[in-house]
Design a protein around this motif. Sequence first.
Motif, PDB file in Angstrom:
ATOM      1  N   GLN A 222      31.050  -2.452  14.468  1.00  0.00           N
ATOM      2  CA  GLN A 222      31.133  -3.333  13.308  1.00  0.00           C
ATOM      3  C   GLN A 222      30.841  -2.564  12.024  1.00  0.00           C
ATOM      4  O   GLN A 222      31.536  -2.741  11.017  1.00  0.00           O
ATOM      5  CB  GLN A 222      30.162  -4.502  13.443  1.00  0.00           C
ATOM      6  CG  GLN A 222      30.186  -5.447  12.250  1.00  0.00           C
ATOM      7  CD  GLN A 222      29.183  -6.570  12.351  1.00  0.00           C
ATOM      8  OE1 GLN A 222      28.581  -6.783  13.401  1.00  0.00           O
ATOM      9  NE2 GLN A 222      28.978  -7.300  11.257  1.00  0.00           N
ATOM     10  N   VAL A 223      29.835  -1.710  12.048  1.00  0.00           N
ATOM     11  CA  VAL A 223      29.509  -0.924  10.854  1.00  0.00           C
ATOM     12  C   VAL A 223      30.683  -0.015  10.479  1.00  0.00           C
ATOM     13  O   VAL A 223      31.036   0.123   9.297  1.00  0.00           O
ATOM     14  CB  VAL A 223      28.223  -0.103  11.081  1.00  0.00           C
ATOM     15  CG1 VAL A 223      27.921   0.773   9.863  1.00  0.00           C
ATOM     16  CG2 VAL A 223      27.044  -1.022  11.364  1.00  0.00           C
TER      17      VAL A 223
ATOM     18  N   ALA B  64      24.953 -10.368  11.185  1.00  0.00           N
ATOM     19  CA  ALA B  64      24.897  -9.856  12.561  1.00  0.00           C
ATOM     20  C   ALA B  64      23.523  -9.278  12.873  1.00  0.00           C
ATOM     21  O   ALA B  64      23.012  -9.422  13.998  1.00  0.00           O
ATOM     22  CB  ALA B  64      25.981  -8.805  12.762  1.00  0.00           C
ATOM     23  N   TYR B  65      22.906  -8.617  11.891  1.00  0.00           N
ATOM     24  CA  TYR B  65      21.567  -8.047  12.092  1.00  0.00           C
ATOM     25  C   TYR B  65      20.550  -9.153  12.362  1.00  0.00           C
ATOM     26  O   TYR B  65      19.698  -9.039  13.261  1.00  0.00           O
ATOM     27  CB  TYR B  65      21.180  -7.245  10.853  1.00  0.00           C
ATOM     28  CG  TYR B  65      19.762  -6.729  10.852  1.00  0.00           C
ATOM     29  CD1 TYR B  65      19.365  -5.691  11.687  1.00  0.00           C
ATOM     30  CD2 TYR B  65      18.804  -7.283   9.989  1.00  0.00           C
ATOM     31  CE1 TYR B  65      18.060  -5.218  11.677  1.00  0.00           C
ATOM     32  CE2 TYR B  65      17.505  -6.820   9.974  1.00  0.00           C
ATOM     33  CZ  TYR B  65      17.141  -5.786  10.818  1.00  0.00           C
ATOM     34  OH  TYR B  65      15.839  -5.324  10.799  1.00  0.00           O
TER      35      TYR B  65
ATOM     36  N   CYS C 262      21.116 -12.003  13.656  1.00  0.00           N
ATOM     37  CA  CYS C 262      21.398 -12.619  14.958  1.00  0.00           C
ATOM     38  C   CYS C 262      21.216 -11.644  16.125  1.00  0.00           C
ATOM     39  O   CYS C 262      21.434 -12.037  17.289  1.00  0.00           O
ATOM     40  CB  CYS C 262      22.818 -13.171  14.974  1.00  0.00           C
ATOM     41  SG  CYS C 262      23.122 -14.475  13.764  1.00  0.00           S
TER      42      CYS C 262
ATOM     43  N   SER D 267      28.735  -9.519   6.502  1.00  0.00           N
ATOM     44  CA  SER D 267      28.740  -9.645   7.959  1.00  0.00           C
ATOM     45  C   SER D 267      27.656  -8.787   8.606  1.00  0.00           C
ATOM     46  O   SER D 267      27.197  -9.089   9.719  1.00  0.00           O
ATOM     47  CB  SER D 267      30.113  -9.247   8.511  1.00  0.00           C
ATOM     48  OG  SER D 267      30.318  -7.845   8.438  1.00  0.00           O
ATOM     49  N   ILE D 268      27.209  -7.739   7.917  1.00  0.00           N
ATOM     50  CA  ILE D 268      26.183  -6.863   8.495  1.00  0.00           C
ATOM     51  C   ILE D 268      24.813  -7.546   8.532  1.00  0.00           C
ATOM     52  O   ILE D 268      24.184  -7.603   9.604  1.00  0.00           O
ATOM     53  CB  ILE D 268      26.151  -5.524   7.738  1.00  0.00           C
ATOM     54  CG1 ILE D 268      27.402  -4.719   8.077  1.00  0.00           C
ATOM     55  CG2 ILE D 268      24.889  -4.726   8.082  1.00  0.00           C
ATOM     56  CD1 ILE D 268      27.467  -3.371   7.416  1.00  0.00           C
ATOM     57  N   PRO D 269      24.286  -8.066   7.418  1.00  0.00           N
ATOM     58  CA  PRO D 269      22.991  -8.760   7.529  1.00  0.00           C
ATOM     59  C   PRO D 269      23.040  -9.990   8.433  1.00  0.00           C
ATOM     60  O   PRO D 269      22.050 -10.306   9.100  1.00  0.00           O
ATOM     61  CB  PRO D 269      22.651  -9.140   6.079  1.00  0.00           C
ATOM     62  CG  PRO D 269      23.917  -9.037   5.330  1.00  0.00           C
ATOM     63  CD  PRO D 269      24.722  -7.980   6.008  1.00  0.00           C
TER      64      PRO D 269
ATOM     65  N   LEU E 102      20.583   1.144  14.496  1.00  0.00           N
ATOM     66  CA  LEU E 102      21.360   1.390  15.705  1.00  0.00           C
ATOM     67  C   LEU E 102      20.997   2.695  16.395  1.00  0.00           C
ATOM     68  O   LEU E 102      21.568   3.006  17.444  1.00  0.00           O
ATOM     69  CB  LEU E 102      22.851   1.388  15.365  1.00  0.00           C
ATOM     70  CG  LEU E 102      23.365   0.120  14.660  1.00  0.00           C
ATOM     71  CD1 LEU E 102      24.827   0.261  14.284  1.00  0.00           C
ATOM     72  CD2 LEU E 102      23.151  -1.095  15.551  1.00  0.00           C
TER      73      LEU E 102
ATOM     74  N   LEU F 147      24.386  -6.831  15.783  1.00  0.00           N
ATOM     75  CA  LEU F 147      24.978  -5.712  15.048  1.00  0.00           C
ATOM     76  C   LEU F 147      25.237  -4.528  15.971  1.00  0.00           C
ATOM     77  O   LEU F 147      24.367  -4.136  16.756  1.00  0.00           O
ATOM     78  CB  LEU F 147      24.048  -5.286  13.905  1.00  0.00           C
ATOM     79  CG  LEU F 147      24.594  -4.224  12.949  1.00  0.00           C
ATOM     80  CD1 LEU F 147      25.836  -4.724  12.228  1.00  0.00           C
ATOM     81  CD2 LEU F 147      23.523  -3.815  11.937  1.00  0.00           C
TER      82      LEU F 147
ATOM     83  N   VAL G 121      18.664  -3.693   5.629  1.00  0.00           N
ATOM     84  CA  VAL G 121      19.946  -4.257   5.179  1.00  0.00           C
ATOM     85  C   VAL G 121      19.841  -4.877   3.789  1.00  0.00           C
ATOM     86  O   VAL G 121      20.791  -5.506   3.315  1.00  0.00           O
ATOM     87  CB  VAL G 121      20.466  -5.310   6.182  1.00  0.00           C
ATOM     88  CG1 VAL G 121      20.723  -4.678   7.536  1.00  0.00           C
ATOM     89  CG2 VAL G 121      19.518  -6.487   6.294  1.00  0.00           C
TER      90      VAL G 121
ATOM     91  N   VAL H 127      21.737   2.313   7.864  1.00  0.00           N
ATOM     92  CA  VAL H 127      21.678   1.232   8.858  1.00  0.00           C
ATOM     93  C   VAL H 127      21.993   1.789  10.247  1.00  0.00           C
ATOM     94  O   VAL H 127      21.348   1.420  11.237  1.00  0.00           O
ATOM     95  CB  VAL H 127      22.673   0.112   8.475  1.00  0.00           C
ATOM     96  CG1 VAL H 127      22.861  -0.869   9.629  1.00  0.00           C
ATOM     97  CG2 VAL H 127      22.184  -0.621   7.236  1.00  0.00           C
TER      98      VAL H 127
END
Length: 449
Positions: A105-106, A95-96, A98, A91-93, A40, A101, A169, A35
């Motif tokens: 956070q990662v 944030a992704y 939206c 929380s990762i998918p 990123l 990300l 993700v 990811v």
Amino acid sequence: MRSRRRLGRDFGLLWAGYAVSAYGSGLAFGALPLVAVLVLRAGPAEVALLSAAGPAVGALVALPLAPWVDRRRRRPVMIAADLVRCGALMSIPVAYACGLLGFGQVLAVSVVTAAARITFGAASGALVTSLVRPDDRLVAQARFESTNWSSLAVGPPLGGAAIGLFGPVATVVADAFGHLLSALAIGAMRGGREAGPGAAGQVRGGAGGLEPVAHAGRAPEAAGRVRRAVFPPAAGDRGRVGAVLCGWRHLLGDPGLRALFLNQLLVSGLVMATEPLLAVLLLRDLALPPWQYGLVFAVPCLGGLVGSRLAPRVVARHGRDRVLRTAGTLRVLWLPGLALAPAGVAGLVTVTAVELAIVLHMSLHTPVVAACRLERTPPHLVARTLTAWSLGQQASLAVCTTLGGLLAGLTGPRPALAAVGLLALATPLLLPRPGQLAPLTGEPAGGRR
């Protein structure tokens, strides 16, 4: 057959929870670095930070939790650890989706999931001593080990296909749901008479729940006196710092455990140090395509599945001490062969065969080590001991991988692999001597009967 023995409904649910969690993590193998790279656009330094710092900081976070785990019921701790991992990963998918990300956070998710994983492992190791008879612990550990290797054999290839079909993700979501299902399985355990912290006796799973089991034919009261005599309350278990360090004192104060611990630290660190070196050798120098590189690590995991399933039978036939020394030696004997891999298909076959031999003997050795570790640890120190063991392994992996990378930067991957392999040949000298791991509580050690 000992390996097919029924260990009770509660152990079956614990094993099922471990399996769904392990397969979810197998699908998501390397998901966070992926990811970071694909979403990123992280560079090599950031990916290295994520791979090394996340688990290392997570281990440090988990360390002060160990005394807290030892004073509480295991199942609620394990359910909480699973739910924390599920929430952090989901929380990762979110944030992704939206567009929010970020790398911070990662990295935070990597730390949180590592701490929760170590806490879960410490609590589950303590719970196993309450769910199965002492002479069934090797069978139980072998089942966990075989599940782990099978998840690594099939998970990463399927995870790669899922990422190609559903996006970067997708496997993170699968990992999160695996932990959620694990929490549900553990919650379905009866556990009404789960052994509390510091329990003197052992318990076993049965149709009517958990029942006390006397040691070696003694009455339960006598068994309690034996355990209290062998495992007196730790003098250092006073105050926050003393409670945190009790696991280390126990590991380093027992000659047999100390030998196993130091040997395991060095071997695991050296074996893991070869992975980035092999990536450079195989992908850059030998120009193997990525799918062949994946086979190099996926096929040997099948050997891990075979070895872990055979471990109880091998110990019953040859004895625990002989298996520890023989498998502990053979798992490192092949490492120098990695530096000799030629180009082309021959190199692919050579590396796969060497990795298969290493994994096969590691999977025979690891469940025996886990059973010995539980046998020689009092119930009130299990969580702290397992946490200390995990933290030591994380530190060893970080140090050996870093040193191996620096050496490869100066000499190239082949000389670095050769140096790692030659150093590994000395590790059997750290294995326990015969008799150092004699049972302390009248519990069977395995071997011919």
